[in-house]
Scaffold this active site. Structure first.
Site, short mmCIF file in Angstrom:
data_model
loop_
_atom_site.label_atom_id
_atom_site.label_comp_id
_atom_site.label_asym_id
_atom_site.label_seq_id
_atom_site.Cartn_x
_atom_site.Cartn_y
_atom_site.Cartn_z
N CYS A 298 57.95 41.68 49.68
CA CYS A 298 57.87 40.57 48.73
C CYS A 298 58.95 39.55 49.09
O CYS A 298 60.03 39.92 49.54
CB CYS A 298 58.09 41.09 47.31
SG CYS A 298 57.88 39.84 46.02
N CYS B 12 47.67 50.77 39.24
CA CYS B 12 48.65 49.73 39.55
C CYS B 12 48.62 49.51 41.07
O CYS B 12 48.89 50.42 41.83
CB CYS B 12 50.02 50.21 39.09
SG CYS B 12 51.35 49.11 39.47
N GLU C 176 52.30 51.11 48.29
CA GLU C 176 52.19 52.09 47.21
C GLU C 176 51.18 51.64 46.17
O GLU C 176 51.05 50.45 45.90
CB GLU C 176 53.54 52.22 46.51
CG GLU C 176 54.61 52.76 47.40
CD GLU C 176 55.97 52.74 46.73
OE1 GLU C 176 56.03 52.67 45.49
OE2 GLU C 176 56.96 52.78 47.46
N CYS D 223 58.62 50.86 41.19
CA CYS D 223 57.88 50.22 42.27
C CYS D 223 58.75 50.06 43.51
O CYS D 223 59.91 49.70 43.45
CB CYS D 223 57.28 48.90 41.81
SG CYS D 223 58.37 47.51 41.86
N CYS E 34 64.81 44.90 42.09
CA CYS E 34 63.51 45.45 42.50
C CYS E 34 63.59 46.05 43.89
O CYS E 34 64.09 45.42 44.83
CB CYS E 34 62.46 44.35 42.46
SG CYS E 34 60.84 44.88 43.05
N CYS F 143 64.04 39.50 44.05
CA CYS F 143 64.61 39.92 42.76
C CYS F 143 65.61 41.05 43.00
O CYS F 143 65.30 42.03 43.69
CB CYS F 143 63.50 40.35 41.81
SG CYS F 143 62.33 39.03 41.47
N1 SAH Z 1 55.81 40.28 41.44
C1 SAH Z 1 55.11 40.58 40.23
C2 SAH Z 1 54.45 41.96 40.23
C3 SAH Z 1 55.23 43.11 40.82
S1 SAH Z 1 56.64 43.68 39.90
C4 SAH Z 1 56.02 40.43 39.02
O1 SAH Z 1 57.19 40.09 39.20
O2 SAH Z 1 55.57 40.56 37.91
C5 SAH Z 1 55.93 44.39 38.46
C6 SAH Z 1 56.89 44.56 37.32
O3 SAH Z 1 57.87 45.54 37.63
C7 SAH Z 1 57.64 43.29 36.96
O4 SAH Z 1 57.57 43.07 35.58
C8 SAH Z 1 59.07 43.59 37.39
O5 SAH Z 1 60.00 42.87 36.63
C9 SAH Z 1 59.13 45.11 37.17
N2 SAH Z 1 60.18 45.80 37.93
C10 SAH Z 1 60.56 45.60 39.20
N3 SAH Z 1 61.57 46.42 39.54
C11 SAH Z 1 61.84 47.17 38.45
C12 SAH Z 1 62.79 48.21 38.16
N4 SAH Z 1 63.65 48.64 39.07
N5 SAH Z 1 62.77 48.75 36.92
C13 SAH Z 1 61.88 48.34 35.99
N6 SAH Z 1 60.96 47.38 36.20
C14 SAH Z 1 60.95 46.79 37.42
#
Ligand code: SAH
Length: 352
Positions: free
Chosen positions: A115, A108, A95, A343, A122, A119
């Site tokens: 990944c 973006c 995406e 995302c 996510c 997390c």
């Molecule tokens: N791996 C990298 C980049 C991808 S995630 C990182 O962790 O920064 C990009 C951003 O989206 C990160 O700040 C992450 O904390 C946030 N993110 C991921 N899932 C999310 C969700 N469900 N709601 C809000 N922000 C989210």
């Protein structure tokens, strides 16, 4: 399926084009013309490169693929956010998102399919890491979004300039070589000629990744996803990055900020009842204050019933506590609520 696919044309750094074109028996100026097609006009097929001789195009076509991404789905939100699902040549999908800002658009982009960071909040983490993206697949995302912006301009935008943030799928610092290769093409004067100030890498902040990134001495911006300051909670929320003590990640990020004289952003996904207590804001302020940092508060974008967005009150109080400690904090207004714009959501809907 294990068929060797030819390398992508848009993964070639402008510096290499002279050698390649020269090796095909062509004069040096053809390399410049090719670079113009590739990176100024974002040509995605051989047919458009009209001033290049057929013999050169045939030789190039034998060795390189002019486009590795196919648009599978494009969603436009009421608020202007556009979300793209691209299919890759091996059938995987990624995406990218376009977010119109006041003056410019922000692109973006993804750096991996899936990944490995695991997390728990996510959507991308759910299937684990599938594979790295190549530099060409990263550059093409930027180019295809640039083409889309040209074909369908966002009226309110003052110009067609864009920023690029590595905040899509994946952990960019787990794919440092290809991300660095893509950055070279994005910033090269004969590439997309972007200022590094228009580019930001977002990382979950494990020490190995940050060290590899610092070694490259790239003058691009950095965002570190912190999300909670409590070490045990962070390990539960972000199992792999949580292994690095936060102070160590922030020391490395500060080193980068001082080196390139640009503020590092601390990203904090605010989750209802989980990390939105004012005490957590005080702890965050203590960790961040007196560093060249600013905070971006991101209301949790719900993906299941485990974690939800904070109340507006909690969010504003959190911001105020930070401000009271002289920590600058912005709240990200979540775009694309009416489409699958958090995302990983679009891909997850498609694959499940
Ligand atoms: N791996 C990298 C980049 C991808 S995630 C990182 O962790 O920064 C990009 C951003 O989206 C990160 O700040 C992450 O904390 C946030 N993110 C991921 N899932 C999310 C969700 N469900 N709601 C809000 N922000 C989210």
């Amino acid at each position: 399926m294990n068929i060797e696919l030819p390398p992508l044309l848009h993964g070639l750094a402008p510096d290499h084009l002279a050698d390649i074109v020269g090796g095909m028996g062509q004069p040096g100026y053809r390399a410049k013309q090719l670079a113009e097609w590739m990176y100024r006009h974002h040509a995605m097929d051989w047919g458009t490169m009209s001033n290049l001789p057929g013999t050169l195009l045939t030789s190039l076509a034998e060795r390189f693929d002019p486009c590795g991404l196919t648009l599978q789905e494009r969603q436009c939100s009421q608020d202007g956010t556009r979300k793209y699902l691209f299919e890759l040549r091996d059938g995987q999908s990624i995406e990218s998102v376009m977010i119109p800002m006041e003056q410019h658009a922000t692109f973006c982009v993804s750096s991996q399919v899936g990944c490995a960071m695991a997390c728990s909040f996510c959507a991308t983490a759910r299937g684990g890491l599938v594979r790295q993206l190549s530099r060409g697949e990263i550059v093409e995302q930027v180019q295809l979004l640039a083409l889309d912006l040209m074909a369908d301009p966002v009226e309110e935008l003052g110009d067609r300039a864009f920023n690029v943030v590595f905040m899509g799928m994946g952990e960019p610092l787990d794919n440092v070589d290809e991300v660095a290769g893509a950055l070279k093409i994005l910033t090269h004067t004969d590439g997309l000629a972007m200022s590094p100030r228009r580019i930001t890498i977002s990382t979950s902040g494990h020490a190995e990744g940050l060290r590899a990134f610092l070694d490259l001495r790239l003058p691009v911006g950095l965002t570190v996803s912190v999300n909670t300051t409590d070490p045990d909670k962070r390990k539960r929320l972000m199992p792999i990055p949580g292994r690095t003590p936060l102070s160590e990640s922030l020391d490395l990020a500060e080193m980068h900020a001082r080196r390139i004289r640009r503020t590092v952003t601390v990203a904090y996904v605010v989750i209802d009842g989980w990390n939105d207590h004012p005490d957590e804001a005080t702890a965050l302020a203590t960790l961040v204050a007196r560093r060249p940092f600013k905070v971006n508060l991101i209301p949790m974008n719900r993906i299941d019933d485990r974690f939800g967005p904070p109340s507006a009150d909690a969010l504003l109080i959190f911001q105020k506590v930070l401000a009271d400690h002289d920590v600058r904090a912005t709240i990200r207004i979540s775009g694309g609520d009416d489409i699958d714009a958090a995302c990983g959501q679009l891909r997850r809907r498609r694959t499940s």
